[in-house]
Design a protein around this motif. Structure first.
Motif, PDB file in Angstrom:
ATOM      1  N   SER A  85     -20.251 -55.010  27.139  1.00  0.00           N
ATOM      2  CA  SER A  85     -21.348 -55.429  26.259  1.00  0.00           C
ATOM      3  C   SER A  85     -22.550 -55.960  27.035  1.00  0.00           C
ATOM      4  CB  SER A  85     -20.863 -56.450  25.236  1.00  0.00           C
ATOM      5  OG  SER A  85     -20.425 -57.623  25.872  1.00  0.00           O
ATOM      6  N   TYR A  89     -25.498 -54.673  24.988  1.00  0.00           N
ATOM      7  CA  TYR A  89     -25.922 -55.638  23.977  1.00  0.00           C
ATOM      8  C   TYR A  89     -26.465 -56.940  24.578  1.00  0.00           C
ATOM      9  CZ  TYR A  89     -22.925 -52.385  21.410  1.00  0.00           C
ATOM     10  OH  TYR A  89     -22.348 -51.249  20.904  1.00  0.00           O
ATOM     11  N   PRO A 177     -17.856 -60.826  22.823  1.00  0.00           N
ATOM     12  CA  PRO A 177     -17.035 -60.325  23.934  1.00  0.00           C
ATOM     13  C   PRO A 177     -15.737 -61.133  24.113  1.00  0.00           C
ATOM     14  CG  PRO A 177     -19.301 -60.697  24.653  1.00  0.00           C
ATOM     15  CD  PRO A 177     -19.174 -61.288  23.278  1.00  0.00           C
TER      16      PRO A 177
END
Lengths: 396, 396
Positions: A85, A89, A177
């Motif tokens: 991630s 992200y 996460p």
């Protein structure tokens, strides 16, 4: 299974009982076998900002286990899943601080607990794991203990410290996460504070941060999207963007530093130190910023009033036109305290009074000296935290 | 050297003449030696969103050389310098699209050129390199050609496609990356559209995107900072956050999807399809969103008026209280077209009319069918781009 069921299953995890906290004393050490050469001060290598010391610290975290034992080991590429991630992200945050070799030979950090606490705050903003800030400071000290003898030989020298935390579980879901990596680098770093800065105010259609956003945190998301304007500023011959906010052109911060303006009040005739407030969370709560404010309140209370509230570029322009804009400087770990030479606003360069100008004040220079003395041990002060190079509370 | 001199030296680079463009036909191929098992539809493995196909595509870029030859090779961790800007400054962007095995046996992409162009736009937002969108589509097709026979055996099946672009030069300076990596993954993906969604409106103090920001681009910076609220929503029993903007509670988008509301106009009595406009750049310019609007204008012009302009949660609440809020759905690659069951606003659940309710409309379901038919080849349409599995214009 629905997406909600699955999301609930993976997020309502009873992990708090068993997960290990971050514990600096568990540290492991692997000696670098290919030590690098220390570059010359002010060399191209230093300006390229790509020379780290020989070792880095890493520490893995998972929801199940919590924090693993930290490791100090040779600097090497990280193996990161292409699904992580942190790559998709922006589950990432970092800190910037320095370690100094004092003129008394001692090694010091500057208010490291503030950076450690801010990293924990930033981590919260991007759903990364929490940790005890004191333990992070101990980890930084452990790396500093190993690297200082080689990399900080000369009194007056410093290294930049970059702790970073990234989400790196191998799954592409848009969710918190379950794995993360903390790492700490020590970098050879240029002295950005030597030459005065020329700032270019941001265009009305470009916003760095906004109320209800994350501009107060040191998260990656504040940086990448700002590079376009920064690059435009550099191409136009400026050093940094002075980010404005809102239709009134509220002054926020300057690139990777906080911004201060000294004006003479039209009403009282007194000198005022203007800086953007923290309450809207659109500027970074800088450690140097905070220190500047505290020093001015302690040392200059009678001559310079700190005004920590919103002000606009129009306010500054009017003050400039009336000869009341006396000085500006930026503060930050990278830029330390650097004087501002000019600010471009509405296609006009506001050239600020420099040393030979009778109206120029020189507060930035005084503040810079006070901070320099604390950092390099010319003054013993609680902000200059000495790293004990003899006895270590970390065994490895 | 000053910071400005250095920044100018590294950014004013005369690289355009020699740098290679992205050329799909230069592709290299390395066969995976450890092929993975294809997971069952709707299995836990699928919901974990961590199963990729056997191969990934990667392509390196540098300012000096431009784009290297793309490589299709076994999926493996990326080696990333701990100094890379993708880890610190969120120099990262991505796309989400799907590849479908049609009921006619053919393999199709859905309007892939729109995703490819959007990736180039997003790359620009975070100072990452440009490329020809058509070449990116060819790269995606090359990977699809290799993976479809094994991973898309059943008509009606699909894989998620994740192209991503990250800045990864080994330097910590806050400046435009000089190296980048493009990579493309094919992922086994759950069908998020099966169960109706419950949305929780964002708190007034939490804002996803701002005019002048980057909310319209698919950059990592829009995601990580939104996880906290998403997680709160999930913990409270909701599926996604419906992000509001400004003091009036302007409706923007729902998590990783665009949002549509169907209301009956109080003035005209006509059905209207409300969705946030693109002009403020605070919502993603979704490919599915765009397709929904185009389909409604083409197929439902006489019964459903598209109103692409700002509306607020208060507007929706009033419509709901007056029995004029008939339907809501979200659109996106991950969520496809998914009906909304309820929206929580001001601590009240607005339960939306479902199928047995006499006032309920069912436009979302019609739109979903039309799109489904195009994607899976039940209707031949220019949006459904067939991947030629026999002849390839890429030699490797």
């Amino acid at each position: 299974m629905s997406s909600a069921d699955f999301a609930t299953a993976v997020t309502k995890r009873p992990q708090q009982e068993v997960a290990m906290p971050l514990i600096a004393s568990n540290i492991k050490f692997t000696q670098a076998t290919n030590p690098q050469k220390v570059p010359q001060v002010d060399s191209n290598e230093i300006w390229a900002q790509n020379v780290s010391s020989d070792h880095m610290l890493t520490c893995q975290w998972t929801t199940e286990r919590g924090w693993d034992a930290p490791e100090i080991k040779p600097v090497a590429d990280l193996n990161i899943s292409p699904l992580a991630s942190c790559l998709h992200y922006a589950t990432q945050c970092f800190e910037g601080m320095k370690v100094y070799r004092g003129f008394d030979g001692k090694i010091r950090l500057f208010r490291p607990e503030l950076n450690a606490k801010r990293l924990a705050m930033s981590a919260k903003c991007v759903s990364l794991p929490q940790f005890d800030a004191d333990e992070l400071v101990k980890l930084i000290m452990a790396l500093v203990q190993i690297e200082s003898p080689k990399w900080l030989q000369k009194p007056g020298s410093f290294l930049y410290i970059r702790p970073a935390l990234i989400g790196n579980d191998a799954q592409l879901g848009v969710r918190v996460p379950k794995k993360a990596t903390l790492f700490i680098l020590l970098m050879c770093w240029p002295d950005f504070s030597k030459s005065n800065l020329r700032l270019l105010t941001s265009r009305g259609d470009a916003i760095r941060a906004w109320p209800g956003g994350f501009g107060h945190a040191k998260v990656g998301a504040n940086y990448g999207p700002s590079f376009v304007l920064h690059d435009e500023a550099v191409q136009a011959g400026y050093d940094q963007v002075l980010w404005l906010f809102g239709p009134e052109g509220q002054v926020t911060e300057a690139g990777a530093s906080n911004f201060f303006a000294v004006i003479r009040s039209r009403e009282t005739g007194r000198h005022q130190l203007l800086t953007a407030p923290l309450d809207e969370k659109i500027i970074l709560d800088g450690v140097t910023r905070r220190s500047v404010i505290e020093l001015v309140k302690a040392n200059l209370a009678n001559e310079l009033e700190v005004v920590e509230s919103s002000f606009t570029m129009s306010d500054l322009q009017v003050a400039w036109e009336e000869g009341r804009f006396l000085e500006a400087f930026v503060s930050g770990t990278a830029f330390f305290i650097t004087k501002v030479a000019a600010i471009q606003y509405n296609h006009q360069d506001l050239d600020l009074p420099q040393n030979d100008d009778p109206i120029a004040t020189n507060y930035g220079s005084s503040i810079r000296s006070w901070l320099h003395n604390i950092m390099f041990g010319k003054e013993q002060h609680e902000w200059g935290v000495v790293v004990d190079m003899e006895a270590s509370n970390i065994s490895y």
